[in-house]
Design a protein around this motif. Sequence first.
Motif, mmCIF file in Angstrom:
data_model
loop_
_atom_site.group_PDB
_atom_site.id
_atom_site.type_symbol
_atom_site.label_atom_id
_atom_site.label_comp_id
_atom_site.label_asym_id
_atom_site.label_seq_id
_atom_site.Cartn_x
_atom_site.Cartn_y
_atom_site.Cartn_z
ATOM 1 N N ASN A 103 10.106 -6.199 4.721
ATOM 2 C CA ASN A 103 9.142 -6.326 5.819
ATOM 3 C C ASN A 103 7.792 -5.722 5.442
ATOM 4 O O ASN A 103 6.742 -6.300 5.733
ATOM 5 C CB ASN A 103 9.678 -5.660 7.089
ATOM 6 C CG ASN A 103 10.810 -6.427 7.715
ATOM 7 O OD1 ASN A 103 10.977 -7.624 7.475
ATOM 8 N ND2 ASN A 103 11.612 -5.746 8.520
ATOM 9 N N VAL A 104 7.819 -4.561 4.810
ATOM 10 C CA VAL A 104 6.573 -3.913 4.380
ATOM 11 C C VAL A 104 5.851 -4.788 3.358
ATOM 12 O O VAL A 104 4.631 -4.990 3.437
ATOM 13 C CB VAL A 104 6.844 -2.502 3.803
ATOM 14 C CG1 VAL A 104 5.623 -1.958 3.092
ATOM 15 C CG2 VAL A 104 7.304 -1.562 4.894
ATOM 16 N N GLU A 123 6.101 -8.029 2.958
ATOM 17 C CA GLU A 123 5.608 -9.224 3.647
ATOM 18 C C GLU A 123 4.323 -8.911 4.409
ATOM 19 O O GLU A 123 3.345 -9.658 4.351
ATOM 20 C CB GLU A 123 6.678 -9.759 4.599
ATOM 21 C CG GLU A 123 6.317 -11.071 5.248
ATOM 22 C CD GLU A 123 7.429 -11.587 6.135
ATOM 23 O OE1 GLU A 123 7.102 -12.186 7.177
ATOM 24 O OE2 GLU A 123 8.615 -11.391 5.796
ATOM 25 N N ASP A 124 4.314 -7.775 5.109
ATOM 26 C CA ASP A 124 3.117 -7.361 5.840
ATOM 27 C C ASP A 124 1.963 -7.060 4.892
ATOM 28 O O ASP A 124 0.807 -7.346 5.200
ATOM 29 C CB ASP A 124 3.402 -6.134 6.705
ATOM 30 C CG ASP A 124 4.302 -6.437 7.891
ATOM 31 O OD1 ASP A 124 4.501 -7.641 8.206
ATOM 32 O OD2 ASP A 124 4.832 -5.483 8.497
ATOM 33 N N SER A 125 2.255 -6.492 3.742
ATOM 34 C CA SER A 125 1.189 -6.144 2.786
ATOM 35 C C SER A 125 0.504 -7.388 2.230
ATOM 36 O O SER A 125 -0.669 -7.340 1.881
ATOM 37 C CB SER A 125 1.746 -5.284 1.650
ATOM 38 O OG SER A 125 2.509 -6.061 0.747
ATOM 39 N N ARG A 126 1.230 -8.494 2.165
ATOM 40 C CA ARG A 126 0.624 -9.741 1.675
ATOM 41 C C ARG A 126 -0.385 -10.297 2.672
ATOM 42 O O ARG A 126 -1.251 -11.083 2.313
ATOM 43 C CB ARG A 126 1.709 -10.777 1.380
ATOM 44 C CG ARG A 126 2.532 -10.442 0.171
ATOM 45 C CD ARG A 126 3.524 -11.553 -0.179
ATOM 46 N NE ARG A 126 4.579 -11.033 -1.010
ATOM 47 C CZ ARG A 126 5.778 -10.634 -0.572
ATOM 48 N NH1 ARG A 126 6.098 -10.749 0.695
ATOM 49 N NH2 ARG A 126 6.668 -10.143 -1.398
ATOM 50 N N LYS A 127 -0.267 -9.891 3.923
ATOM 51 C CA LYS A 127 -1.136 -10.396 4.989
ATOM 52 C C LYS A 127 -2.396 -9.558 5.177
ATOM 53 O O LYS A 127 -3.291 -9.965 5.900
ATOM 54 C CB LYS A 127 -0.360 -10.430 6.309
ATOM 55 C CG LYS A 127 0.834 -11.357 6.296
ATOM 56 C CD LYS A 127 1.605 -11.243 7.593
ATOM 57 C CE LYS A 127 2.882 -12.052 7.545
ATOM 58 N NZ LYS A 127 3.691 -11.852 8.763
ATOM 59 N N ILE A 128 -2.468 -8.414 4.543
ATOM 60 C CA ILE A 128 -3.572 -7.481 4.792
ATOM 61 C C ILE A 128 -4.935 -8.108 4.519
ATOM 62 O O ILE A 128 -5.846 -8.008 5.326
ATOM 63 C CB ILE A 128 -3.396 -6.182 3.965
ATOM 64 C CG1 ILE A 128 -2.209 -5.400 4.505
ATOM 65 C CG2 ILE A 128 -4.660 -5.333 3.997
ATOM 66 C CD1 ILE A 128 -1.863 -4.166 3.726
ATOM 67 N N GLU A 131 -5.533 -11.358 4.044
ATOM 68 C CA GLU A 131 -5.402 -12.793 4.210
ATOM 69 C C GLU A 131 -6.669 -13.426 4.801
ATOM 70 O O GLU A 131 -6.995 -14.562 4.486
ATOM 71 C CB GLU A 131 -4.131 -13.000 5.040
ATOM 72 C CG GLU A 131 -4.003 -14.033 5.991
ATOM 73 C CD GLU A 131 -2.636 -13.988 6.681
ATOM 74 O OE1 GLU A 131 -2.638 -13.709 7.882
ATOM 75 O OE2 GLU A 131 -1.611 -14.237 6.049
#
Length: 147
Positions: free
Chosen positions: A54-55, A57-62, A64
Amino acid sequence: IQGEDNSCEFTTKYRSCRRQVRECSGEADHHEGLSSDDELTPTEVTEFQKSKDNVLEDSRKIFEDVHADFCDIRKILLKFQEWKEKFPDSYCDAYISFCLPKLLNPLIRVQLINWNPLEQNFTEMEEMPWFRAIEEFSDAKNISETK
């Protein structure tokens, strides 16, 4: 503190119980200090992996919604290199060498989220793209300063 006392007492009892089981079973290859009381259960391992995924996945969106020119360290450093070559006085007056670590810090941290130097096949820091970009920028900076 009360919880810590109970935890310590539990660990001591757990170790004693394991020691007795080893002695009864005749395990002679045990070396004191090499075992761990912090072994995770399969459920804990699964929970940890889910949290880690989850972390990541969230880090890839930072970044974006950020333009590619402003989230790629190599491109950012290229802009600073161009600035230094075209307007050296302005570049020097802006104290860029002091600003770059703070500017690049969030970008580097995101790239290091999944880095674990304790894993067997980890990537050396010197082999990471952001490290090489900074190294090349520093080399170019040193070459231009000697001219």
